[in-house]
Design a protein around this motif. Structure first.
Motif, PDB file in Angstrom:
ATOM      1  N   ARG A 154      -4.381 -21.021 -60.909  1.00 19.05           N
ATOM      2  CA  ARG A 154      -4.824 -21.262 -59.551  1.00 19.05           C
ATOM      3  C   ARG A 154      -3.764 -22.001 -58.752  1.00 19.05           C
ATOM      4  O   ARG A 154      -3.908 -22.162 -57.542  1.00 19.05           O
ATOM      5  CB  ARG A 154      -6.171 -21.982 -59.611  1.00 19.05           C
ATOM      6  CG  ARG A 154      -6.225 -23.392 -59.321  1.00 19.05           C
ATOM      7  CD  ARG A 154      -7.595 -23.973 -59.580  1.00 19.05           C
ATOM      8  NE  ARG A 154      -7.514 -25.134 -60.445  1.00 19.05           N
ATOM      9  CZ  ARG A 154      -6.931 -26.253 -60.080  1.00 19.05           C
ATOM     10  NH1 ARG A 154      -6.397 -26.359 -58.904  1.00 19.05           N
ATOM     11  NH2 ARG A 154      -6.875 -27.263 -60.911  1.00 19.05           N
TER      12      ARG A 154
ATOM     13  N   TYR B 224      -4.948 -16.838 -58.968  1.00 18.37           N
ATOM     14  CA  TYR B 224      -6.383 -16.809 -58.716  1.00 18.37           C
ATOM     15  C   TYR B 224      -6.663 -17.558 -57.430  1.00 18.37           C
ATOM     16  O   TYR B 224      -6.152 -18.660 -57.224  1.00 18.37           O
ATOM     17  CB  TYR B 224      -7.105 -17.461 -59.878  1.00 18.37           C
ATOM     18  CG  TYR B 224      -8.570 -17.729 -59.652  1.00 18.37           C
ATOM     19  CD1 TYR B 224      -9.509 -16.749 -59.926  1.00 18.37           C
ATOM     20  CD2 TYR B 224      -9.001 -18.950 -59.176  1.00 18.37           C
ATOM     21  CE1 TYR B 224     -10.837 -16.984 -59.721  1.00 18.37           C
ATOM     22  CE2 TYR B 224     -10.343 -19.190 -58.966  1.00 18.37           C
ATOM     23  CZ  TYR B 224     -11.270 -18.205 -59.243  1.00 18.37           C
ATOM     24  OH  TYR B 224     -12.579 -18.447 -59.034  1.00 18.37           O
ATOM     25  N   ARG B 225      -7.477 -16.977 -56.537  1.00 18.22           N
ATOM     26  CA  ARG B 225      -7.819 -17.655 -55.291  1.00 18.22           C
ATOM     27  C   ARG B 225      -9.329 -17.776 -55.187  1.00 18.22           C
ATOM     28  O   ARG B 225     -10.060 -16.891 -55.616  1.00 18.22           O
ATOM     29  CB  ARG B 225      -7.294 -16.860 -54.091  1.00 18.22           C
ATOM     30  CG  ARG B 225      -5.786 -16.802 -54.023  1.00 18.22           C
ATOM     31  CD  ARG B 225      -5.224 -18.119 -53.532  1.00 18.22           C
ATOM     32  NE  ARG B 225      -5.666 -18.395 -52.196  1.00 18.22           N
ATOM     33  CZ  ARG B 225      -4.937 -18.136 -51.117  1.00 18.22           C
ATOM     34  NH1 ARG B 225      -3.739 -17.627 -51.255  1.00 18.22           N
ATOM     35  NH2 ARG B 225      -5.378 -18.410 -49.915  1.00 18.22           N
TER      36      ARG B 225
ATOM     37  N   LYS C 234     -11.936 -26.142 -60.602  1.00 23.66           N
ATOM     38  CA  LYS C 234     -10.631 -26.808 -60.686  1.00 23.66           C
ATOM     39  C   LYS C 234     -10.559 -27.775 -61.854  1.00 23.66           C
ATOM     40  O   LYS C 234      -9.869 -28.787 -61.803  1.00 23.66           O
ATOM     41  CB  LYS C 234     -10.285 -27.544 -59.388  1.00 23.66           C
ATOM     42  CG  LYS C 234     -10.176 -26.606 -58.214  1.00 23.66           C
ATOM     43  CD  LYS C 234      -9.671 -27.302 -56.988  1.00 23.66           C
ATOM     44  CE  LYS C 234      -9.466 -26.308 -55.867  1.00 23.66           C
ATOM     45  NZ  LYS C 234      -9.056 -26.910 -54.635  1.00 23.66           N
TER      46      LYS C 234
END
Lengths: 201, 86, 129, 101
Positions: free
Chosen positions: A160, A182-183, A135
């Motif tokens: 994300r 995106y996960r 992140k």
């Protein structure tokens, strides 16, 4: 104070400016323009408070309401309204025909949502994926070679944040870049992004 | 002195109109700077008019420290503009 | 030199703000002045300082004169001129120079280049001959 | 006598205010308007404060502080706004150069 001589005609004239400037704050969509308007509102409010005899209120409005609030808001707005996009550094990624038009299109598109684009360079694809998983960035931009021809690349953007993915899905044409959500948990397959399980290979 | 104050309100209206009509952020910053100075001077005039020197102290304080936020805002808007243009 | 000027400036603001020359107020003012942090500044020449401060005093009537000039005769042309900074200027003296140029209504310093140039924005009555 | 002088200063300041603020409504560049604001907000406000100072001389310390802060803040603000508005472009050799001194 209502019947004192200071509440004469011009006092009402000044007081009309307060709702006017407050409306100007509300109807701004750009956060920075709204902050400028907030400053104007603060200055006029301080004038009215001082005119009504409330010196302490006027001082608080000027120092806290205008100075401190604008400072804090400007820091908050500047650090939050930004999309950090991880990109590959080096000539190979940027030296193609699609790079600059894609950036221009992204900037123009994000500007409509009052967002600004910040590019974060990474050395290779591996660290790019790590940054996305950790992140550090909101999205990454990958350049996939479609064939042996070096000029032919297909930019692929992985974001994300779900809201950003929705914006990209609706407003970004496939010809410019291919955007996917995106996960972290790759087991959850989203209906509109069937290829995301490949990203962990 | 009341006439002076009414004339000052008229002068204050000019940058307000400017801030309303112009979309460019720098023109609005100019209007903001103008309004900030004008309101502080008006506070001083009101203090003399009402013969209430507490308000005068407030006006001087606002005048001497109130513009700091304006400068910070100007610098940050410049940085953001530069970043937007790439 | 600038350290003393710093202290004198702070004390001036304090006494003008409080307008109170009682013993306690003087002690508070001096204490606050010394306790407030101050940056390290270069020492300038006393002569340069005095001359620049004198120029500040001269600049005020000159600013009013220029204001009347641009009110009576409309100045519509805008030009940008590069001016050289005088030698041996400390940062605080350069600040005073920029202040002086910007204070007069016909000229505004746009930018200060580190190589010793000011970028000054002028308004004029007509094109430069 | 003092009253007349004081009113003269205040009215002069008001004339400066109107004259310098009026160009704000036009379509000139930010820098041109900044020159007008320098007349209005610095010199006009200083004239008004001097007019007030003549009316109430016993409050001179605060009004002198107001004068000083008006001059310094507005001038520095003019410089900062001019700096922020103009882009950092290196000027070509065709620029006229004067050696100030």
């Amino acid at each position: 104070m209502a019947d004192s001589p200071i509440m004469s005609s011009y006092a009402y004239a000044i007081m009309l400016l307060l709702p006017l400037s407050a409306a100007m704050v509300i109807f701004q969509s750009n956060p920075y323009q709204a902050l400028v308007m907030r400053g104007i509102l603060g200055a006029i409010a301080a004038l009215i408070y001082a005119m009504m005899g409330g010196g302490d209120v006027a001082l608080t409005e000027a120092l806290v309401g205008t100075m401190l609030a604008i400072t804090l808001y400007v820091v908050a707005v500047r650090s939050s309204l930004v999309m950090r996009l991880g990109v590959l550094e080096g000539e190979g990624a940027k030296n193609n025909l699609q790079w600059q038009p894609m950036l221009d299109y992204l900037r123009a598109m994000l500007k409509r949502y009052q967002l600004r684009l910040e590019l974060v360079p990474y050395s290779d694809t591996q660290s790019l994926h790590q940054a996305l998983a950790a992140k550090e960035v909101h999205g990454v931009c990958l350049m996939d070679r479609t064939g042996p021809n070096a000029e032919e690349v297909a930019p692929r953007i992985l974001v994300r944040v779900r809201r950003l993915a929705e914006i990209f899905a609706t407003e970004l044409p496939e010809a410019i870049a291919d955007a996917k959500l995106y996960r972290d948990d790759a087991l959850v397959t989203l209906p509109h992004s069937p290829t995301l399980t490949e990203e962990h290979s | 002195m009341t006439l002076v104050l009414i004339a000052m309100i008229g002068a204050l209206l000019i940058p307000m109109v400017e801030a309303l009509q112009d979309e460019d952020i720098w023109q609005r910053m100019l209007a903001f700077a103008s309004i900030a100075t004008k309101t502080s001077v008006m506070i001083l005039v009101i203090a003399v008019l009402q013969d209430d020197w507490m308000i005068g102290v407030v006006g001087v304080l606002i005048l001497s420290v109130g513009n700091a936020a304006l400068m910070l805002l100007a610098h940050i808007i410049k940085r953001v503009d530069d970043a937007m243009e790439g | 030199m600038t350290g003393y000027l710093n202290i004198i400036l702070r004390l001036t603001i304090w006494f003008l703000l409080t307008a109170d020359l009682s013993w306690a107020n003087i002690v508070i003012g001096v204490g606050v002045t010394i306790l407030l942090p101050r940056g390290v500044t270069n020492v300038g020449l006393l002569k340069d300082w005095l001359r620049t401060l004198g120029e500040v005093l001269v600049a005020i009537p000159q600013a009013y004169k220029e204001a009347f000039e641009i009110m009576l005769y409309p100045h519509r042309e805008e030009t940008v001129v590069l001016e050289r900074v005088k030698p041996r200027r400390t940062p605080s003296l350069i600040f005073l120079d920029i202040f002086l140029i910007t204070f007069t209504p016909k000229t505004i310093v746009q930018r200060y280049h580190n190589q010793g140039w000011y970028e000054v924005h002028y308004i004029q009555r007509r094109e430069t001959p | 006598m003092i009253n007349i002088l004081s009113y003269t200063c205040i009215i002069l300041g008001l004339v400066f205010w109107y004259w310098g603020t009026w160009p704000l409504l036009g379509r000139r560049s930010v820098l041109y308007k900044l020159h007008g604001l320098s007349v209005a907000d610095t010199l006009g406000s200083m004239a008004i404060v001097v007019g007030l100072l003549l009316r109430i001389p016993h409050e001179w310390p605060l009004l002198v502080l107001a004068l000083i802060s008006l001059a310094i803040w507005n001038t520095v603000l003019g410089y900062v706004l001019a700096y922020c508005v103009t882009d950092d472009v290196t000027h070509d050799a065709g620029q006229e150069v004067s050696h100030g001194g």
